[in-house]
Design a protein around this motif. Sequence first.
Motif, PDB file in Angstrom:
ATOM      1  N   GLN A   1      -0.606  31.474 -50.538  1.00  0.00           N
ATOM      2  CA  GLN A   1      -0.900  31.988 -49.209  1.00  0.00           C
ATOM      3  C   GLN A   1      -1.646  30.959 -48.372  1.00  0.00           C
ATOM      4  OE1 GLN A   1      -2.876  35.248 -51.392  1.00  0.00           O
ATOM      5  NE2 GLN A   1      -2.057  36.600 -49.798  1.00  0.00           N
ATOM      6  N   GLU A   2      -1.350  30.951 -47.081  1.00  0.00           N
ATOM      7  CA  GLU A   2      -2.123  30.111 -46.178  1.00  0.00           C
ATOM      8  C   GLU A   2      -3.546  30.650 -46.093  1.00  0.00           C
ATOM      9  OE1 GLU A   2      -2.302  28.612 -41.514  1.00  0.00           O
ATOM     10  OE2 GLU A   2      -0.550  29.750 -42.234  1.00  0.00           O
TER      11      GLU A   2
ATOM     12  N   ARG B   1      -0.644  19.756 -42.695  1.00  0.00           N
ATOM     13  CA  ARG B   1      -2.008  19.951 -42.205  1.00  0.00           C
ATOM     14  C   ARG B   1      -2.474  21.409 -42.281  1.00  0.00           C
ATOM     15  NH1 ARG B   1      -4.749  16.019 -39.988  1.00  0.00           N
ATOM     16  NH2 ARG B   1      -5.966  17.449 -38.674  1.00  0.00           N
ATOM     17  N   LYS B   2      -1.959  22.141 -43.219  1.00  0.00           N
ATOM     18  CA  LYS B   2      -2.441  23.499 -43.464  1.00  0.00           C
ATOM     19  C   LYS B   2      -2.956  23.607 -44.895  1.00  0.00           C
ATOM     20  CE  LYS B   2       0.442  25.956 -40.103  1.00  0.00           C
ATOM     21  NZ  LYS B   2      -0.694  26.437 -39.283  1.00  0.00           N
ATOM     22  N   TRP B   3      -3.950  24.488 -45.070  1.00  0.00           N
ATOM     23  CA  TRP B   3      -4.520  24.754 -46.387  1.00  0.00           C
ATOM     24  C   TRP B   3      -3.840  25.969 -47.006  1.00  0.00           C
ATOM     25  CZ3 TRP B   3      -8.155  22.377 -49.468  1.00  0.00           C
ATOM     26  CH2 TRP B   3      -8.844  21.298 -48.911  1.00  0.00           C
ATOM     27  N   TYR B   4      -3.595  25.876 -48.324  1.00  0.00           N
ATOM     28  CA  TYR B   4      -2.963  26.975 -49.056  1.00  0.00           C
ATOM     29  C   TYR B   4      -3.737  27.258 -50.344  1.00  0.00           C
ATOM     30  CZ  TYR B   4       0.990  26.284 -45.922  1.00  0.00           C
ATOM     31  OH  TYR B   4       1.775  26.175 -44.802  1.00  0.00           O
TER      32      TYR B   4
ATOM     33  N   ILE C   1      -8.008  30.597 -58.853  1.00  0.00           N
ATOM     34  CA  ILE C   1      -7.586  30.146 -57.530  1.00  0.00           C
ATOM     35  C   ILE C   1      -7.619  28.625 -57.494  1.00  0.00           C
ATOM     36  CG2 ILE C   1      -9.925  30.384 -56.606  1.00  0.00           C
ATOM     37  CD1 ILE C   1      -8.603  31.054 -53.885  1.00  0.00           C
ATOM     38  N   VAL C   2      -6.573  28.033 -56.923  1.00  0.00           N
ATOM     39  CA  VAL C   2      -6.490  26.591 -56.693  1.00  0.00           C
ATOM     40  C   VAL C   2      -6.153  26.409 -55.218  1.00  0.00           C
ATOM     41  CG1 VAL C   2      -5.359  24.435 -57.326  1.00  0.00           C
ATOM     42  CG2 VAL C   2      -5.681  26.207 -59.047  1.00  0.00           C
ATOM     43  N   GLN C   3      -6.809  25.458 -54.565  1.00  0.00           N
ATOM     44  CA  GLN C   3      -6.629  25.262 -53.128  1.00  0.00           C
ATOM     45  C   GLN C   3      -6.062  23.872 -52.847  1.00  0.00           C
ATOM     46  OE1 GLN C   3     -10.694  25.946 -51.911  1.00  0.00           O
ATOM     47  NE2 GLN C   3     -10.381  28.148 -51.690  1.00  0.00           N
ATOM     48  N   TYR C   4      -5.074  23.822 -51.946  1.00  0.00           N
ATOM     49  CA  TYR C   4      -4.444  22.554 -51.574  1.00  0.00           C
ATOM     50  C   TYR C   4      -4.306  22.459 -50.063  1.00  0.00           C
ATOM     51  CZ  TYR C   4      -2.945  22.138 -56.471  1.00  0.00           C
ATOM     52  OH  TYR C   4      -2.910  22.046 -57.840  1.00  0.00           O
ATOM     53  N   VAL C   5      -4.407  21.219 -49.563  1.00  0.00           N
ATOM     54  CA  VAL C   5      -4.072  20.938 -48.177  1.00  0.00           C
ATOM     55  C   VAL C   5      -2.797  20.096 -48.177  1.00  0.00           C
ATOM     56  CG1 VAL C   5      -5.515  18.834 -48.093  1.00  0.00           C
ATOM     57  CG2 VAL C   5      -4.900  20.030 -45.969  1.00  0.00           C
ATOM     58  N   VAL C   6      -1.896  20.383 -47.257  1.00  0.00           N
ATOM     59  CA  VAL C   6      -0.658  19.607 -47.160  1.00  0.00           C
ATOM     60  C   VAL C   6      -0.890  18.445 -46.198  1.00  0.00           C
ATOM     61  CG1 VAL C   6       1.780  19.626 -46.536  1.00  0.00           C
ATOM     62  CG2 VAL C   6       0.756  21.625 -47.656  1.00  0.00           C
TER      63      VAL C   6
ATOM     64  N   PHE D   1      -5.739  12.666 -40.236  1.00  0.00           N
ATOM     65  CA  PHE D   1      -7.051  12.563 -40.867  1.00  0.00           C
ATOM     66  C   PHE D   1      -7.358  13.836 -41.666  1.00  0.00           C
ATOM     67  CE2 PHE D   1      -7.167   9.715 -37.186  1.00  0.00           C
ATOM     68  CZ  PHE D   1      -7.519   8.529 -37.820  1.00  0.00           C
ATOM     69  N   PRO D   2      -8.397  13.801 -42.504  1.00  0.00           N
ATOM     70  CA  PRO D   2      -8.698  14.976 -43.342  1.00  0.00           C
ATOM     71  C   PRO D   2      -8.824  16.261 -42.529  1.00  0.00           C
ATOM     72  CG  PRO D   2      -9.975  13.096 -44.076  1.00  0.00           C
ATOM     73  CD  PRO D   2      -9.291  12.669 -42.806  1.00  0.00           C
ATOM     74  N   VAL D   3      -8.343  17.341 -43.119  1.00  0.00           N
ATOM     75  CA  VAL D   3      -8.362  18.656 -42.478  1.00  0.00           C
ATOM     76  C   VAL D   3      -9.435  19.506 -43.156  1.00  0.00           C
ATOM     77  CG1 VAL D   3      -7.017  20.707 -41.897  1.00  0.00           C
ATOM     78  CG2 VAL D   3      -5.893  18.464 -42.055  1.00  0.00           C
ATOM     79  N   ALA D   4     -10.350  20.042 -42.365  1.00  0.00           N
ATOM     80  CA  ALA D   4     -11.397  20.898 -42.930  1.00  0.00           C
ATOM     81  C   ALA D   4     -10.803  22.223 -43.396  1.00  0.00           C
ATOM     82  CB  ALA D   4     -12.483  21.148 -41.891  1.00  0.00           C
TER      83      ALA D   4
END
Length: 258
Positions: free
Chosen positions: A127-128, A170-173, A188-193, A250-253
């Motif tokens: 999920q986003e 540039r979205k976090w999932y 839970i594992v979190q990734y940014v594209v 650049f990095p996405v918060a």
Amino acid sequence: MNRLQHRANLRVVVFAVCCTALVATADYDLSWWTVDGGGAMQMTGGAFELSGTIGQPDASPQVLTGGGYELTGGFWAGVSPAIPPAAALVSSNPATEQSLWRSKHNIARLTFDADITAPGAGEIQIQEMLTGGLYGADLSSGCTFTVEDNAQAHPRVLKIWETDTTLQHRKWYAVRSTGAWAGVNPFIVQYVVQVGDANADRRVLNTDFGVINAAIPIFKAADDDRRDINGDGRVLNTDFGVTNSKIPSFPVAKPAGH
């Protein structure tokens, strides 16, 4: 009664009283036991334990009772099967909070500390991550889930493969299980594209060009090769084009609340 007889009777009375006191105060132990023809006890392997008997001669459906006690003879009557502990997530590749780098066919592997089976539909959500600690719609139908063996040949690695273009730049999932996946603890594992992040620094810059250029050409790349940006299983000039379209990124918060 003469004195000799009196002393003898007194000794008998004292002895009887002492025996009665000992019987009344003694602890007793009626532990589980069997009379049988052999077997092995507490054989272990992994998270499992096996105790068995062979040729047990006291097998009988009859239950013997007396007072508040009950005795059942037979083949380990009343023993409930042991339930193996739930598998826990121990690592992921990429590591949590790192980037997924492809425009499609992203991949991640999750490793657990016990054997697993593939999750059913909806047992893992992708999920986003939204502001306020919220989550978007479940996108797991756009991925496949395959169990692989680890280095010790145990089925403990879950491969997650994006079937096409489901995850956006540039979205976090979040990849998470909330308890529906049987035999596996919630995680839970979190990734940014970051499409084009070949060097895994959560940015897409000219330095990623150098990483890709040094590898060209590769006609059959590993399924998790970070230099394969477009997810076609190769590292070629086409990966330059995809990366170039994302520079600079650049990095996405992470969204607030996560």
